[in-house]
Design a protein around this motif. Structure first.
Motif, PDB file in Angstrom:
ATOM      1  N   UNK A 162       8.998 -11.107 -18.610  1.00 55.15           N
ATOM      2  CA  UNK A 162       7.882 -10.239 -18.968  1.00 55.15           C
ATOM      3  C   UNK A 162       7.303  -9.502 -17.759  1.00 55.15           C
ATOM      4  N   UNK A 163       7.215 -10.166 -16.629  1.00 59.41           N
ATOM      5  CA  UNK A 163       6.609  -9.520 -15.459  1.00 59.41           C
ATOM      6  C   UNK A 163       7.455  -8.336 -14.996  1.00 59.41           C
ATOM      7  N   UNK A 164       6.807  -7.235 -14.599  1.00 58.42           N
ATOM      8  CA  UNK A 164       7.567  -6.054 -14.188  1.00 58.42           C
ATOM      9  C   UNK A 164       8.227  -6.237 -12.825  1.00 58.42           C
ATOM     10  N   UNK A 165       9.391  -5.647 -12.681  1.00 55.99           N
ATOM     11  CA  UNK A 165      10.118  -5.697 -11.410  1.00 55.99           C
ATOM     12  C   UNK A 165       9.668  -4.516 -10.551  1.00 55.99           C
ATOM     13  N   UNK A 166       8.431  -4.570 -10.112  1.00 61.34           N
ATOM     14  CA  UNK A 166       7.895  -3.502  -9.277  1.00 61.34           C
ATOM     15  C   UNK A 166       6.867  -4.081  -8.314  1.00 61.34           C
ATOM     16  N   UNK A 167       6.266  -3.206  -7.522  1.00 66.67           N
ATOM     17  CA  UNK A 167       5.339  -3.672  -6.495  1.00 66.67           C
ATOM     18  C   UNK A 167       4.123  -4.360  -7.097  1.00 66.67           C
ATOM     19  N   UNK A 168       3.666  -3.914  -8.266  1.00 68.02           N
ATOM     20  CA  UNK A 168       2.543  -4.580  -8.920  1.00 68.02           C
ATOM     21  C   UNK A 168       2.904  -6.028  -9.254  1.00 68.02           C
ATOM     22  N   UNK A 169       4.108  -6.242  -9.804  1.00 66.57           N
ATOM     23  CA  UNK A 169       4.540  -7.596 -10.126  1.00 66.57           C
ATOM     24  C   UNK A 169       4.662  -8.464  -8.890  1.00 66.57           C
ATOM     25  N   UNK A 170       5.151  -7.876  -7.794  1.00 63.30           N
ATOM     26  CA  UNK A 170       5.251  -8.621  -6.529  1.00 63.30           C
ATOM     27  C   UNK A 170       3.861  -8.986  -6.025  1.00 63.30           C
ATOM     28  N   UNK A 171       2.942  -8.022  -6.046  1.00 65.99           N
ATOM     29  CA  UNK A 171       1.584  -8.293  -5.546  1.00 65.99           C
ATOM     30  C   UNK A 171       0.941  -9.418  -6.340  1.00 65.99           C
ATOM     31  N   UNK A 172       1.100  -9.385  -7.650  1.00 68.55           N
ATOM     32  CA  UNK A 172       0.499 -10.425  -8.492  1.00 68.55           C
ATOM     33  C   UNK A 172       1.111 -11.793  -8.192  1.00 68.55           C
ATOM     34  N   UNK A 173       2.437 -11.832  -8.039  1.00 65.27           N
ATOM     35  CA  UNK A 173       3.099 -13.101  -7.715  1.00 65.27           C
ATOM     36  C   UNK A 173       2.629 -13.635  -6.377  1.00 65.27           C
ATOM     37  N   UNK A 174       2.478 -12.769  -5.384  1.00 68.14           N
ATOM     38  CA  UNK A 174       2.079 -13.234  -4.057  1.00 68.14           C
ATOM     39  C   UNK A 174       0.630 -13.702  -4.037  1.00 68.14           C
ATOM     40  N   UNK A 175      -0.236 -13.104  -4.852  1.00 70.51           N
ATOM     41  CA  UNK A 175      -1.608 -13.611  -4.957  1.00 70.51           C
ATOM     42  C   UNK A 175      -1.589 -15.087  -5.299  1.00 70.51           C
ATOM     43  N   UNK A 176      -0.803 -15.448  -6.290  1.00 71.51           N
ATOM     44  CA  UNK A 176      -0.847 -16.821  -6.775  1.00 71.51           C
ATOM     45  C   UNK A 176      -0.014 -17.773  -5.917  1.00 71.51           C
ATOM     46  N   UNK A 214       0.836  -1.208   0.000  1.00 74.70           N
ATOM     47  CA  UNK A 214       0.000   0.000   0.000  1.00 74.70           C
ATOM     48  C   UNK A 214       0.871   1.258   0.000  1.00 74.70           C
ATOM     49  N   UNK A 215       1.891   1.242   0.838  1.00 75.10           N
ATOM     50  CA  UNK A 215       2.762   2.419   0.953  1.00 75.10           C
ATOM     51  C   UNK A 215       3.553   2.636  -0.334  1.00 75.10           C
ATOM     52  N   UNK A 216       3.965   1.553  -0.972  1.00 74.02           N
ATOM     53  CA  UNK A 216       4.808   1.665  -2.162  1.00 74.02           C
ATOM     54  C   UNK A 216       4.038   2.164  -3.378  1.00 74.02           C
ATOM     55  N   UNK A 217       2.815   1.669  -3.564  1.00 72.51           N
ATOM     56  CA  UNK A 217       2.093   1.938  -4.807  1.00 72.51           C
ATOM     57  C   UNK A 217       2.594   1.003  -5.895  1.00 72.51           C
ATOM     58  N   UNK A 218       1.811   0.799  -6.946  1.00 72.46           N
ATOM     59  CA  UNK A 218       2.110  -0.251  -7.921  1.00 72.46           C
ATOM     60  C   UNK A 218       3.378  -0.044  -8.726  1.00 72.46           C
ATOM     61  N   UNK A 219       3.820   1.205  -8.905  1.00 71.85           N
ATOM     62  CA  UNK A 219       4.933   1.463  -9.814  1.00 71.85           C
ATOM     63  C   UNK A 219       6.308   1.435  -9.149  1.00 71.85           C
ATOM     64  N   UNK A 220       6.358   1.305  -7.832  1.00 71.58           N
ATOM     65  CA  UNK A 220       7.681   1.340  -7.187  1.00 71.58           C
ATOM     66  C   UNK A 220       8.519   0.144  -7.647  1.00 71.58           C
ATOM     67  N   UNK A 221       9.685   0.426  -8.173  1.00 68.47           N
ATOM     68  CA  UNK A 221      10.592  -0.635  -8.597  1.00 68.47           C
ATOM     69  C   UNK A 221      11.248  -1.285  -7.388  1.00 68.47           C
ATOM     70  N   UNK A 222      11.597  -2.560  -7.541  1.00 67.24           N
ATOM     71  CA  UNK A 222      12.279  -3.280  -6.478  1.00 67.24           C
ATOM     72  C   UNK A 222      12.998  -4.485  -7.079  1.00 67.24           C
ATOM     73  N   UNK A 223      13.837  -5.102  -6.283  1.00 68.78           N
ATOM     74  CA  UNK A 223      14.509  -6.320  -6.737  1.00 68.78           C
ATOM     75  C   UNK A 223      13.468  -7.421  -6.942  1.00 68.78           C
ATOM     76  N   UNK A 224      13.619  -8.185  -8.011  1.00 69.82           N
ATOM     77  CA  UNK A 224      12.846  -9.415  -8.210  1.00 69.82           C
ATOM     78  C   UNK A 224      13.732 -10.431  -8.894  1.00 69.82           C
ATOM     79  N   UNK A 225      13.392 -11.699  -8.752  1.00 66.15           N
ATOM     80  CA  UNK A 225      14.180 -12.731  -9.437  1.00 66.15           C
ATOM     81  C   UNK A 225      13.738 -12.910 -10.883  1.00 66.15           C
ATOM     82  N   UNK A 226      12.675 -12.213 -11.304  1.00 64.67           N
ATOM     83  CA  UNK A 226      12.149 -12.392 -12.657  1.00 64.67           C
ATOM     84  C   UNK A 226      12.395 -11.169 -13.551  1.00 64.67           C
ATOM     85  N   UNK A 227      13.330 -10.316 -13.213  1.00 60.42           N
ATOM     86  CA  UNK A 227      13.479  -9.029 -13.899  1.00 60.42           C
ATOM     87  C   UNK A 227      13.842  -9.156 -15.378  1.00 60.42           C
ATOM     88  N   UNK A 228      14.373 -10.299 -15.810  1.00 59.53           N
ATOM     89  CA  UNK A 228      14.744 -10.463 -17.217  1.00 59.53           C
ATOM     90  C   UNK A 228      13.567 -10.891 -18.094  1.00 59.53           C
TER      91      UNK A 228
END
Length: 253
Positions: free
Chosen positions: A116-130, A100-114
């Protein structure tokens, strides 16, 4: 990306699916109950894995752009049921607060950055849902009371897995191939495998015939790509060896 859920919907799903996860844990006969879909894990191990993961990704999102992730919390979760459920709820809220604090566009480290999924909070939220969705299935299986997944969430789950786990610029080490996935709910996806890597996309009517295809409900397809079901649980056509090659592939970038 082949699907696109709103950020607020993702956060709500994390909360709802996490509550369903805790309900399954509470209904199980024991925290020592084995988890059939996660060999060698007990239900306690599953809760600790998911809760620790929520806390780790909360720290990752909070840290913002980084070359490497923070260390995982090595502390063990409590073993008493009520305390364990409270710890998991707290873990989940830590993640939700960070998102919530970050908002969807905040970039962050991810293991999938190379991929299609974006390396940001939106991508993290989607991954954690599943992650929570599939582990809720695991917990329900351990409790002996599996409930149907929400179809729309399972549909996005198939797309998310392809975007995140089957998306890479690492060269496919076998003969070029395409896999078509067909959900009986009316959604389909294509995964292209060749020297440029692995790339998912929506399946169009004019797509070339697939090397291999798999058809089932969205839930069945999701559980298959996550390793909970096998090809025998789906309707398949074409060269099934391609699925075996994909499952065994560990690309290095």
């Amino acid at each position: 990306m082949t699907e696109s859920l709103e950020y607020s919907a993702l956060l709500q799903l994390i909360d709802e699916r996490s509550a369903a996860f805790r309900s399954a844990v509470a209904a199980a006969p024991s925290l020592d109950a084995p988890v059939p879909s996660c060999p060698e894990w007990t239900l306690f191990d599953l809760v600790q894995h998911l809760g620790t993961g929520q806390r780790w990704w909360a720290a990752i999102v909070a840290a913002g752009p980084a070359e490497a992730p923070p260390a995982k919390d090595a502390a063990e979760a409590p073993h008493e049921l009520d305390a364990l459920l409270a710890w998991h709820a707290e873990s989940n809220e830590l993640l939700l607060n960070a998102l919530r604090e970050a908002g969807p566009e905040r970039e962050c480290w991810t293991w999938w950055s190379a991929g299609v999924s974006p390396a940001n909070a939106w991508g993290v939220a989607r991954r954690r849902v599943h992650e929570v969705l599939v582990h809720t299935y695991d917990a329900q299986l351990a409790a002996g009371a599996v409930q149907p997944m929400p179809a729309d969430v399972a549909i996005d789950g198939v797309a998310e897995f392809l975007d995140t786990c089957n998306s890479t610029p690492a060269a496919w080490p076998h003969e070029a191939a395409t896999i078509h996935y067909h959900a009986t709910e009316g959604r389909s996806w294509l995964l292209a495998l060749d020297g440029t890597g692995a790339w998912p996309a929506p399946l169009t009517d004019d797509a070339a015939p697939a090397t291999a295809s798999a058809t089932g409900t969205a839930e069945q397809l999701l559980l298959f790509v996550w390793g909970r079901l096998t090809l025998s649980d789906l309707k398949t056509e074409g060269d099934q060896q391609v699925f075996e090659q994909l499952i065994a592939w560990e690309p290095e970038e």
